[in-house]
Design an enzyme around this catalytic site. Structure first.
Site, PDB file in Angstrom:
ATOM      1  N   HIS A  65       0.835  -1.207   0.000  1.00  0.00           N
ATOM      2  CA  HIS A  65       0.000   0.000   0.000  1.00  0.00           C
ATOM      3  C   HIS A  65       0.867   1.252   0.000  1.00  0.00           C
ATOM      4  O   HIS A  65       1.878   1.336   0.685  1.00  0.00           O
ATOM      5  CB  HIS A  65      -1.019  -0.010   1.136  1.00  0.00           C
ATOM      6  CG  HIS A  65      -0.488   0.156   2.516  1.00  0.00           C
ATOM      7  ND1 HIS A  65      -0.261   1.394   3.095  1.00  0.00           N
ATOM      8  CD2 HIS A  65      -0.171  -0.744   3.476  1.00  0.00           C
ATOM      9  CE1 HIS A  65       0.155   1.242   4.330  1.00  0.00           C
ATOM     10  NE2 HIS A  65       0.237  -0.041   4.592  1.00  0.00           N
ATOM     11  N   GLU A 205      -5.221   1.811   2.065  1.00  0.00           N
ATOM     12  CA  GLU A 205      -5.140   0.675   2.987  1.00  0.00           C
ATOM     13  C   GLU A 205      -5.385   1.108   4.420  1.00  0.00           C
ATOM     14  O   GLU A 205      -6.035   0.396   5.204  1.00  0.00           O
ATOM     15  CB  GLU A 205      -3.768  -0.001   2.864  1.00  0.00           C
ATOM     16  CG  GLU A 205      -3.652  -1.337   3.613  1.00  0.00           C
ATOM     17  CD  GLU A 205      -3.209  -1.203   5.071  1.00  0.00           C
ATOM     18  OE1 GLU A 205      -3.290  -2.200   5.816  1.00  0.00           O
ATOM     19  OE2 GLU A 205      -2.794  -0.092   5.485  1.00  0.00           O
ATOM     20  N   GLU A 206      -4.863   2.276   4.789  1.00  0.00           N
ATOM     21  CA  GLU A 206      -4.955   2.722   6.179  1.00  0.00           C
ATOM     22  C   GLU A 206      -6.380   3.072   6.603  1.00  0.00           C
ATOM     23  O   GLU A 206      -6.650   3.228   7.797  1.00  0.00           O
ATOM     24  CB  GLU A 206      -4.036   3.925   6.419  1.00  0.00           C
ATOM     25  CG  GLU A 206      -2.551   3.640   6.234  1.00  0.00           C
ATOM     26  CD  GLU A 206      -1.954   2.755   7.311  1.00  0.00           C
ATOM     27  OE1 GLU A 206      -2.706   2.333   8.222  1.00  0.00           O
ATOM     28  OE2 GLU A 206      -0.749   2.468   7.245  1.00  0.00           O
ATOM     29  N   ASP A 228       3.729  -5.829   3.563  1.00  0.00           N
ATOM     30  CA  ASP A 228       3.434  -4.779   4.530  1.00  0.00           C
ATOM     31  C   ASP A 228       4.520  -4.788   5.596  1.00  0.00           C
ATOM     32  O   ASP A 228       5.491  -5.537   5.484  1.00  0.00           O
ATOM     33  CB  ASP A 228       2.047  -4.985   5.147  1.00  0.00           C
ATOM     34  CG  ASP A 228       1.361  -3.676   5.537  1.00  0.00           C
ATOM     35  OD1 ASP A 228       2.057  -2.741   5.972  1.00  0.00           O
ATOM     36  OD2 ASP A 228       0.124  -3.582   5.401  1.00  0.00           O
ATOM     37  N   HIS A 313       3.575   3.658  13.047  1.00  0.00           N
ATOM     38  CA  HIS A 313       2.578   4.736  13.111  1.00  0.00           C
ATOM     39  C   HIS A 313       3.046   5.911  13.967  1.00  0.00           C
ATOM     40  O   HIS A 313       2.242   6.568  14.642  1.00  0.00           O
ATOM     41  CB  HIS A 313       1.220   4.206  13.600  1.00  0.00           C
ATOM     42  CG  HIS A 313       0.462   3.490  12.533  1.00  0.00           C
ATOM     43  ND1 HIS A 313      -0.901   3.320  12.565  1.00  0.00           N
ATOM     44  CD2 HIS A 313       0.872   2.896  11.376  1.00  0.00           C
ATOM     45  CE1 HIS A 313      -1.296   2.651  11.489  1.00  0.00           C
ATOM     46  NE2 HIS A 313      -0.223   2.379  10.752  1.00  0.00           N
TER      47      HIS A 313
END
Length: 338
Positions: A65, A205-206, A228, A313
């Site tokens: 992604h 994707e997020e 990923d 993140h």
């Protein structure tokens, strides 16, 4: 030693592209695949390229992604401060005092406001994203000429090398995965492929994985490998099992929803070619694009490869370039084995 991988990661990661705003990153991705003629880009599904034999029985989708977490402007208040909401699972603990880039009529820097501890009444409490405000140094009238409701905001951190082949940046989830897929294609560029290879750097994707789902429906792969990042060991997680380790190789996913045949083949290729690898066991869905690809067109045989990552993140995600290079080599070997 891993200059090609680093150059790709840095070029992709230093361009802001939160979910739904990935167009500039897709333009940059195309620059690394000049040998591919068939390329498409759209914000609905993401970046797409094709190489190999379109008439072959086996058609493999290589997915990573291309979007990143971030924020979106919801209001400009009377004092010129920007109110925002999160786009994806941003860690609000990292926001106070952080430098951000606001993508308005022009790019401008801002600071997420934070009260000095001397005068703070909330102590160590961290407010939700929508209760934190961005200071861009302008009053309401000046800010309104540059910024609009709906503009994207990213946490700013230039991608940089650390010691021991480590790299850090704010968008390695999942630009590191995109770099691995692009690097694999560069390794395959002179090979005579006996399958079709669908390169999908998927959008959104997020916020739910719509890009990968749309691409799988559109291009109808028989097989897919999604790339990923996943959690790596770090301080504070010594008692938690199932974590990867930086520098110990790509993580091969094992799950009831993933293809056992593909997983076995990937493991065998690692052993045969002296590629270090780690196993990542999941008892159900994977939380990645795999879950959106598997169910399309009557079912797609799907495998998951993950890059170990620390500080996910946050503005300072960390990966190991050797893991990314080895993952790219593994993808190339798998495609050649078909």
């Amino acid at each position: 030693m891993y200059s090609d991988v680093f150059n790709i990661i840095k070029a992709l990661s230093d361009i802001g592209g939160i979910s739904g705003f990935e167009d500039n990153v897709m333009e940059k991705a195309e620059e690394f695949l000049p040998f591919i003629n068939k390329i498409e880009k759209n914000l609905t599904s993401g970046f797409y390229a094709f190489m190999g034999d379109e008439n072959a029985e086996k058609q493999i989708m290589l997915d990573a992604h291309i979007d990143q977490i971030g924020m979106m402007v919801t209001e400009i208040d009377s004092k010129g401060f920007l109110h925002v909401t999160n786009v994806g699972g941003i860690d609000r603990r990292t926001l106070p005092g952080s430098i951000v880039t606001v993508y308005g009529e022009k790019k401008i820097k801002g600071i997420v406001s934070v009260l000095p501890p001397h005068i703070s009444e909330s102590g160590d409490k961290v407010e939700n994203t929508d209760k934190q405000y961005i200071d861009i140094g302008l009053n309401f009238e000046e800010a309104s000429k540059i910024v609009s409701v709906g503009d994207a905001v990213i946490l700013e951190n230039e991608t940089q090398m650390l010691l021991n082949n480590r790299v850090t940046g704010s968008a390695l989830d999942d630009r590191a995965g995109c770099a691995a897929v692009i690097r694999a294609c560069r390794l395959l560029k002179d090979a005579k492929l006996k399958c079709g290879v669908h390169i999908c750097l998927s959008s959104k994707e997020e916020i739910g994985g719509m890009g990968a789902e749309i691409s799988a429906k559109r291009y109808k792969p028989t097989h897919a490998i999604a790339v990923d990042v996943s959690f790596a060991k770090q301080q504070g997680l010594s008692g938690k099992s199932g974590l990867g380790e930086l520098g110990a190789g790509p993580m091969i996913g094992i799950s009831p929803v993933l293809s056992k045949t593909m997983t076995k083949k990937l493991t065998e290729l690692c052993k045969k070619n002296n590629i270090p690898y780690q196993l990542e066991v999941m008892g159900g869905s994977t939380g990645t694009d795999c879950d959106d690809i598997i169910t399309q067109n009557g079912g797609v045989h799907t495998a998951l490869l993950s890059i170990p990552q620390r500080s996910m993140h946050t503005p300072a995600e960390i990966c190991d370039l050797e893991d990314i290079e080895n993952l790219a080599k593994l993808i190339a070997l798998y495609v050649l084995s078909i």
